[in-house]
Write a protein that holds these residues in place. Structure first.
Motif, PDB file in Angstrom:
ATOM      1  N   ASN A   1       2.258   4.230  18.290  1.00  0.00           N
ATOM      2  CA  ASN A   1       2.370   3.183  19.288  1.00  0.00           C
ATOM      3  C   ASN A   1       3.129   3.730  20.484  1.00  0.00           C
ATOM      4  N   GLN A   2       2.690   3.395  21.671  1.00  0.00           N
ATOM      5  CA  GLN A   2       3.303   3.968  22.863  1.00  0.00           C
ATOM      6  C   GLN A   2       4.651   3.351  23.205  1.00  0.00           C
ATOM      7  N   PHE A   3       4.990   2.219  22.560  1.00  0.00           N
ATOM      8  CA  PHE A   3       6.222   1.513  22.887  1.00  0.00           C
ATOM      9  C   PHE A   3       7.335   1.690  21.849  1.00  0.00           C
ATOM     10  N   VAL A   4       6.982   1.698  20.582  1.00  0.00           N
ATOM     11  CA  VAL A   4       7.979   1.787  19.511  1.00  0.00           C
ATOM     12  C   VAL A   4       7.478   2.743  18.439  1.00  0.00           C
ATOM     13  N   ASP A   5       8.423   3.262  17.644  1.00  0.00           N
ATOM     14  CA  ASP A   5       8.015   4.182  16.580  1.00  0.00           C
ATOM     15  C   ASP A   5       8.045   3.534  15.201  1.00  0.00           C
ATOM     16  N   ASP A   6       8.204   2.207  15.140  1.00  0.00           N
ATOM     17  CA  ASP A   6       8.203   1.520  13.848  1.00  0.00           C
ATOM     18  C   ASP A   6       7.171   0.383  13.833  1.00  0.00           C
ATOM     19  N   HIS A   7       5.989   0.667  14.359  1.00  0.00           N
ATOM     20  CA  HIS A   7       4.901  -0.301  14.372  1.00  0.00           C
ATOM     21  C   HIS A   7       4.081  -0.147  13.096  1.00  0.00           C
ATOM     22  N   TYR A   8       3.910  -1.252  12.351  1.00  0.00           N
ATOM     23  CA  TYR A   8       3.166  -1.230  11.093  1.00  0.00           C
ATOM     24  C   TYR A   8       2.023  -2.229  11.148  1.00  0.00           C
ATOM     25  N   GLU A   9       0.896  -1.859  10.523  1.00  0.00           N
ATOM     26  CA  GLU A   9      -0.258  -2.741  10.458  1.00  0.00           C
ATOM     27  C   GLU A   9      -0.628  -3.012   9.006  1.00  0.00           C
ATOM     28  N   LEU A  10      -0.986  -4.260   8.737  1.00  0.00           N
ATOM     29  CA  LEU A  10      -1.349  -4.695   7.394  1.00  0.00           C
ATOM     30  C   LEU A  10      -2.753  -4.232   7.024  1.00  0.00           C
ATOM     31  N   VAL A  11      -2.905  -3.777   5.782  1.00  0.00           N
ATOM     32  CA  VAL A  11      -4.238  -3.498   5.239  1.00  0.00           C
ATOM     33  C   VAL A  11      -4.788  -4.830   4.730  1.00  0.00           C
ATOM     34  N   ARG A  12      -5.875  -5.299   5.342  1.00  0.00           N
ATOM     35  CA  ARG A  12      -6.388  -6.633   5.048  1.00  0.00           C
ATOM     36  C   ARG A  12      -7.475  -6.600   3.982  1.00  0.00           C
ATOM     37  N   TYR A  13      -7.489  -7.666   3.164  1.00  0.00           N
ATOM     38  CA  TYR A  13      -8.477  -7.795   2.091  1.00  0.00           C
ATOM     39  C   TYR A  13      -8.959  -9.246   2.026  1.00  0.00           C
ATOM     40  N   ALA A  14     -10.263  -9.425   1.820  1.00  0.00           N
ATOM     41  CA  ALA A  14     -10.802 -10.773   1.636  1.00  0.00           C
ATOM     42  C   ALA A  14     -10.247 -11.412   0.369  1.00  0.00           C
ATOM     43  N   GLU A  15      -9.842 -10.590  -0.596  1.00  0.00           N
ATOM     44  CA  GLU A  15      -9.347 -11.083  -1.884  1.00  0.00           C
ATOM     45  C   GLU A  15      -8.004 -11.807  -1.783  1.00  0.00           C
ATOM     46  N   TYR A  16      -7.364 -11.780  -0.610  1.00  0.00           N
ATOM     47  CA  TYR A  16      -6.105 -12.512  -0.449  1.00  0.00           C
ATOM     48  C   TYR A  16      -6.317 -14.022  -0.367  1.00  0.00           C
ATOM     49  N   GLN A  17      -7.559 -14.456  -0.200  1.00  0.00           N
ATOM     50  CA  GLN A  17      -7.831 -15.873   0.041  1.00  0.00           C
ATOM     51  C   GLN A  17      -7.234 -16.797  -1.020  1.00  0.00           C
ATOM     52  N   PRO A  18      -7.432 -16.564  -2.332  1.00  0.00           N
ATOM     53  CA  PRO A  18      -6.873 -17.488  -3.333  1.00  0.00           C
ATOM     54  C   PRO A  18      -5.348 -17.430  -3.428  1.00  0.00           C
ATOM     55  N   ILE A  19      -4.739 -16.447  -2.805  1.00  0.00           N
ATOM     56  CA  ILE A  19      -3.279 -16.357  -2.773  1.00  0.00           C
ATOM     57  C   ILE A  19      -2.751 -17.066  -1.533  1.00  0.00           C
ATOM     58  N   TRP A  20      -3.405 -16.840  -0.423  1.00  0.00           N
ATOM     59  CA  TRP A  20      -2.923 -17.302   0.875  1.00  0.00           C
ATOM     60  C   TRP A  20      -3.043 -18.810   1.050  1.00  0.00           C
ATOM     61  N   TYR A  21      -4.221 -19.338   0.766  1.00  0.00           N
ATOM     62  CA  TYR A  21      -4.460 -20.744   1.079  1.00  0.00           C
ATOM     63  C   TYR A  21      -3.596 -21.712   0.280  1.00  0.00           C
ATOM     64  N   PRO A  22      -3.325 -21.488  -1.003  1.00  0.00           N
ATOM     65  CA  PRO A  22      -2.420 -22.412  -1.710  1.00  0.00           C
ATOM     66  C   PRO A  22      -1.015 -22.445  -1.114  1.00  0.00           C
ATOM     67  N   VAL A  23      -0.535 -21.305  -0.617  1.00  0.00           N
ATOM     68  CA  VAL A  23       0.797 -21.293  -0.008  1.00  0.00           C
ATOM     69  C   VAL A  23       0.761 -22.016   1.335  1.00  0.00           C
ATOM     70  N   VAL A  24      -0.297 -21.798   2.111  1.00  0.00           N
ATOM     71  CA  VAL A  24      -0.438 -22.528   3.377  1.00  0.00           C
ATOM     72  C   VAL A  24      -0.484 -24.027   3.111  1.00  0.00           C
ATOM     73  N   GLU A  25      -1.210 -24.426   2.075  1.00  0.00           N
ATOM     74  CA  GLU A  25      -1.297 -25.846   1.732  1.00  0.00           C
ATOM     75  C   GLU A  25       0.065 -26.399   1.327  1.00  0.00           C
ATOM     76  N   ALA A  26       0.869 -25.571   0.669  1.00  0.00           N
ATOM     77  CA  ALA A  26       2.223 -26.000   0.302  1.00  0.00           C
ATOM     78  C   ALA A  26       3.068 -26.274   1.544  1.00  0.00           C
ATOM     79  N   TRP A  27       2.887 -25.448   2.591  1.00  0.00           N
ATOM     80  CA  TRP A  27       3.576 -25.715   3.857  1.00  0.00           C
ATOM     81  C   TRP A  27       3.088 -27.039   4.440  1.00  0.00           C
TER      82      TRP A  27
END
Length: 428
Positions: free
Chosen positions: A396-422
């Protein structure tokens, strides 16, 4: 907030480096500040000594010497410990390894702590010490702070590029009230600061200003190929001198270079005077992206009165239960504030991939780190156990501690129940 904020700075310090003790306990138990029952001291609980967390950074004097800074949250009961008491009670040792997971030591030593190298900045104890740089491009510094006469200790790891004399590795950002450099990437608008090297000398630096609103992190399930990033247009440029008082009144991103031919600078994000808190109604809307539908976001954007629209949004989610809505608002925006404190880089912390995961899922139960990767593990979230989120370090041209998430479609059954809890007020 002290408990939750300590998650990240602690958890990164507790890593498996061969030959060194470490821990993977849940941050909710504050492993850094707690000891096993057999090690408990008889002091009253309100006088218990605790090191909650350590953050760290370094500045290179040259290719042979490195100045290391440890920012320590140290308490006696609920009160920050004094410098004098800290130096009497704690010891500091360090080891430099060639990489994570190896026994190849490049250097080691102990540091006598006294008023010459220990100071207070706000509520934090700051330790500044020098190490001799090994003749290597890269190394991992493991610092250990131990309490005299006990088995209590706290570890912190810091990756150091010993030969990379770029502006972010050689210049520190100092406020008017601190003799030690800031560990964070941001300053508030009109906050006085200076840029300077560890050694002597004054330099002229080049600054490029970007009045750009960076996008928030995308869904962890979005595996579509990224579109090619558009190049950022520089809105203005100017020069500054080191060791002289500065302040930037315009909010936005400033990238500082010692040499305009360099590709990586020292990014300084200038934010409003309330940051890391989020209080302006227009700014409160942004983080809701992670728990809202597009229609809900668009309805708020169209409203003439943002505050009334936001109140209606939360009350509708909580079926008109005002106390529950108030509690949910406090919980959600506390996470946002913590994400801003912990993960702000060239953009606000809540917009980063780490910030998104942290806001929705909370602190991970375990973190494993290597040179260019972090893996966050949640023991139980949604309908799944032992859920891993992998973040890869990217150039990254601005900072040296920039991290990007490795994304997976399989996160859906994990993500949505927590969002619903919010959305139903189940998360406090």
């Amino acid at each position: 907030m002290r408990t939750t904020l300590s998650f990240y700075v602690y958890i990164l310090s507790v890593l498996v480096i061969a030959g060194c003790a470490s821990s993977n306990k849940s941050m909710k138990q504050l492993p850094e500040a707690q000891v096993r029952p057999s090690e408990q001291q008889s002091a009253p609980i309100n006088e218990e000594l605790s090191l909650i967390a350590i953050q760290s950074k370094y500045l290179l004097k040259d290719t042979t010497q490195t100045k290391v800074y440890l920012y320590v949250d140290a308490f006696k009961g609920k009160n920050p410990i004094s410098v004098a008491e800290f130096t009497k009670i704690y010891n500091l040792n360090y080891v430099i390894y060639s990489d994570y997971g190896t026994r190849d030591r490049l250097g080691y030593g102990n540091v006598k702590l006294d008023s010459s190298n220990v100071s207070r900045v706000g509520d934090k104890i700051v330790i500044a010490y020098d190490i001799k740089s090994p003749n290597k491009d890269y190394g991992v510094l493991l610092s250990e702070i131990s309490q005299t006469g006990t088995l209590k200790k706290v570890l912190n790891d810091l990756t150091i590029k010993f030969k990379k004399l770029s502006v972010s590795q050689t210049y520190g950002l100092y406020t008017a009230t601190s003799a030690q450099p800031l560990q964070r990437h941001y300053v508030n608008a009109n906050e006085a600061f200076t840029l300077r090297k560890v050694g002597e000398g004054s330099d002229q630096l080049h600054v490029f200003y970007y009045n750009h609103d960076f996008e928030a992190a995308g869904s962890p399930m979005n595996v579509a190929p990224k579109t090619i990033s558009k190049s950022l247009e520089v809105d203005s440029s100017f020069t500054i001198n080191t060791n002289e008082p500065l302040h930037f009144d315009k909010e936005g991103l400033y990238n500082v270079f010692a040499d305009t031919t360099q590709s990586e600078g020292l990014g300084i994000l200038v934010v409003n005077e309330r940051f890391p808190k989020v209080t302006r109604p227009q700014l409160l809307l942004g983080p809701l992206l992670y728990m809202s539908t597009n229609n809900e976001i668009n309805e708020i954007k169209k409203a003439e009165d943002y505050k009334k629209a936001l109140d209606k949004y939360w009350l509708t989610l909580m079926n008109g239960n005002a106390p529950l809505a108030q509690q949910s608002i406090r919980s959600f925006y506390s996470r946002v504030e913590e994400a801003n404190q912990l993960f702000t880089t060239y953009k606000e912390g809540w917009k980063t991939d780490k910030g998104m995961i942290y806001i929705v899922l909370g602190p991970p139960d375990k973190v494993q780190r290597s040179k260019d990767r972090e893996v966050w593990t949640y023991d139980q979230r949604g309908n799944a156990q032992n859920v891993n989120f992998t973040f890869n370090r990217r150039n990254n041209q601005f900072v040296d501690d920039h991290y990007e998430l490795v994304r997976y479609a399989e996160y859906q059954p994990i993500w949505y129940p927590v969002v619903e809890a919010w959305r139903n007020g189940s998360i406090r």
